[in-house]
Design a protein around this motif. Sequence first.
Motif, PDB file in Angstrom:
ATOM      1  N   ASN A   1      -4.967  24.100  95.440  1.00  0.00           N
ATOM      2  CA  ASN A   1      -3.925  24.188  94.422  1.00  0.00           C
ATOM      3  C   ASN A   1      -2.545  24.075  95.052  1.00  0.00           C
ATOM      4  N   LYS A   2      -2.336  24.817  96.125  1.00  0.00           N
ATOM      5  CA  LYS A   2      -1.007  24.903  96.723  1.00  0.00           C
ATOM      6  C   LYS A   2      -0.553  23.575  97.310  1.00  0.00           C
ATOM      7  N   LYS A   3      -1.465  22.804  97.877  1.00  0.00           N
ATOM      8  CA  LYS A   3      -1.077  21.509  98.450  1.00  0.00           C
ATOM      9  C   LYS A   3      -0.599  20.564  97.349  1.00  0.00           C
ATOM     10  N   ILE A   4      -1.336  20.521  96.247  1.00  0.00           N
ATOM     11  CA  ILE A   4      -0.932  19.643  95.145  1.00  0.00           C
ATOM     12  C   ILE A   4       0.420  20.074  94.590  1.00  0.00           C
ATOM     13  N   LEU A   5       0.599  21.380  94.408  1.00  0.00           N
ATOM     14  CA  LEU A   5       1.864  21.871  93.880  1.00  0.00           C
ATOM     15  C   LEU A   5       3.013  21.597  94.841  1.00  0.00           C
ATOM     16  N   LYS A   6       2.753  21.724  96.135  1.00  0.00           N
ATOM     17  CA  LYS A   6       3.788  21.444  97.129  1.00  0.00           C
ATOM     18  C   LYS A   6       4.194  19.976  97.076  1.00  0.00           C
ATOM     19  N   ASP A   7       3.222  19.089  97.006  1.00  0.00           N
ATOM     20  CA  ASP A   7       3.535  17.659  96.921  1.00  0.00           C
ATOM     21  C   ASP A   7       4.276  17.338  95.620  1.00  0.00           C
ATOM     22  N   GLU A   8       3.818  17.932  94.522  1.00  0.00           N
ATOM     23  CA  GLU A   8       4.455  17.675  93.227  1.00  0.00           C
ATOM     24  C   GLU A   8       5.896  18.152  93.215  1.00  0.00           C
ATOM     25  N   SER A   9       6.168  19.266  93.897  1.00  0.00           N
ATOM     26  CA  SER A   9       7.508  19.862  93.875  1.00  0.00           C
ATOM     27  C   SER A   9       8.575  18.919  94.421  1.00  0.00           C
ATOM     28  N   GLN A  10       8.145  17.924  95.205  1.00  0.00           N
ATOM     29  CA  GLN A  10       9.099  16.963  95.746  1.00  0.00           C
ATOM     30  C   GLN A  10       9.659  16.039  94.666  1.00  0.00           C
ATOM     31  N   SER A  11       8.962  15.951  93.538  1.00  0.00           N
ATOM     32  CA  SER A  11       9.393  15.022  92.493  1.00  0.00           C
ATOM     33  C   SER A  11       9.604  15.676  91.127  1.00  0.00           C
ATOM     34  N   LEU A  12       9.162  16.929  90.945  1.00  0.00           N
ATOM     35  CA  LEU A  12       9.285  17.584  89.635  1.00  0.00           C
ATOM     36  C   LEU A  12      10.541  18.440  89.585  1.00  0.00           C
ATOM     37  N   SER A  13      11.340  18.252  88.539  1.00  0.00           N
ATOM     38  CA  SER A  13      12.575  19.009  88.371  1.00  0.00           C
ATOM     39  C   SER A  13      12.291  20.503  88.228  1.00  0.00           C
ATOM     40  N   ASN A  14      13.197  21.323  88.750  1.00  0.00           N
ATOM     41  CA  ASN A  14      13.079  22.769  88.594  1.00  0.00           C
ATOM     42  C   ASN A  14      13.121  23.191  87.129  1.00  0.00           C
ATOM     43  N   ALA A  15      13.737  22.353  86.287  1.00  0.00           N
ATOM     44  CA  ALA A  15      13.878  22.699  84.874  1.00  0.00           C
ATOM     45  C   ALA A  15      12.624  22.410  84.059  1.00  0.00           C
ATOM     46  N   ALA A  16      11.630  21.779  84.680  1.00  0.00           N
ATOM     47  CA  ALA A  16      10.502  21.237  83.931  1.00  0.00           C
ATOM     48  C   ALA A  16       9.281  22.153  83.860  1.00  0.00           C
TER      49      ALA A  16
END
Length: 451
Positions: free
Chosen positions: A9-24
């Motif tokens: 879970n954490k790896k996917i979330l870490k990778d996603e965080s590079q492109s997903l806005s904090n507001a989303a």
Amino acid sequence: MRCYNLSDNKKILKDESQSLSNAARIKYFDLVIESGKGAILTDVDGKKYIDLLASASATNTGHSHPHIVDAITKQAQKLLQYTPAYFANVPAAKLSKRLTDLSPIEGPVKLAWGNSGSDANDALIKFARGYTGRSNVVSFTGAYHGSTYGSMSASAVSLNMSRKMGPLMDGFYKVPFPSPWYRRNYENEDEFIDRMFDEFKLPFETYVPADEVAVILVEPIQGDGGIVKAPTKYLEKVYQFAHEHGILFAVDEVNQGMGRTGKWWSIQNFPGLEPDLMSVGKSLASGLPLSAVIGKKEIMDSLSAPANVYTTAGNPVTTAASLATLDVIEDEHLLQRSHDLGLEAKKFFDEMHAKFDFVGDVRMYGLDGGIDIVNPKNQKADTDIATKLIYRMFELGVVMITVRGNILRFQPPLVITKEELHQAFDIMEQAMQDEEAGKIAFDAKIGWSAD
């Protein structure tokens, strides 16, 4: 294309965080959902969870219901999309009649499609202004009506929904919602209602002329405001005030409709109150992007196209899903199921209230509950304890979140089995026992309270 080993879970979330806005996304747990069936979720690590959130009350019929999946599949094989802004499609035409017949509004009723609860509330405001010729909108503190500028201007539940984005739309005014935590110790129910209604009237008596107000918009049972029902006598007074002054009375059923409270619509918990307009979304198509504003014919015909058309609103796949959703609610008697299992949930949480001094007020309306978590010493809202509880529940296999920081949000899919429900009860009680014993180590700021 990035390939993942379904074990992190954490790896996917870490990778996603590079492109997903904090507001989303509102931060809660490190959870990446791989699949869902009924009331059970499975994450990418293969761990299963009992879902007590139902995708924010957007999957009342549960996850991947076979009848709904079949309807979506068959329609997708025929026609995925052709904009309803110009031409009709069969599922939408069928659904419009079925949905207006189900509405709690008497007489000729019409609707207009949208993609989300947010734009349904925007549309509601458009039609109210168009019909009345008035500009002002009155809504309530604690309300969550959506994230578009119109619906956000009517909302008052999180500072992050106004911070750095103002000015919001002009002509919106808020009055206090009569939540039980505003009741003073010396007040009985009638005194509380009278005081709150006086506070409701104050703007109209001082700076908001009633003859310039188009609509009063209310969640009869607030969702993100705390899963809390307005006192019936209070809402009756608001309803009467609206009609005395030519103001439309509108209800937001996005969170609390579609069987959530054991009735089709939350306003049906207030006998005799008939809305002029209502907004519907979330579970309307079992979570697919479909919404509607429904109202009296003369109001819905007060505007002309293209005042409220969207390229994808009311498309064939989402409306086919909605027709199947209505089938499931009716055929599986989910209104009665919500009522009956809601009584079992009320009994359980009342027992927890008696057993643990950090469990405060319990409010349950069908499978729709708000449970206050409080400081044992002063009985005031305690976000820290509530956060630790939901985190421990997550560790033990239950997905539940908080609203207002300290209120447990209990909204499982209406198809949850008795066995699953009681398994969830056991896990929740275990989490509460762990909290009482001081065994939960978690101090991160998560959820809406992390503003």
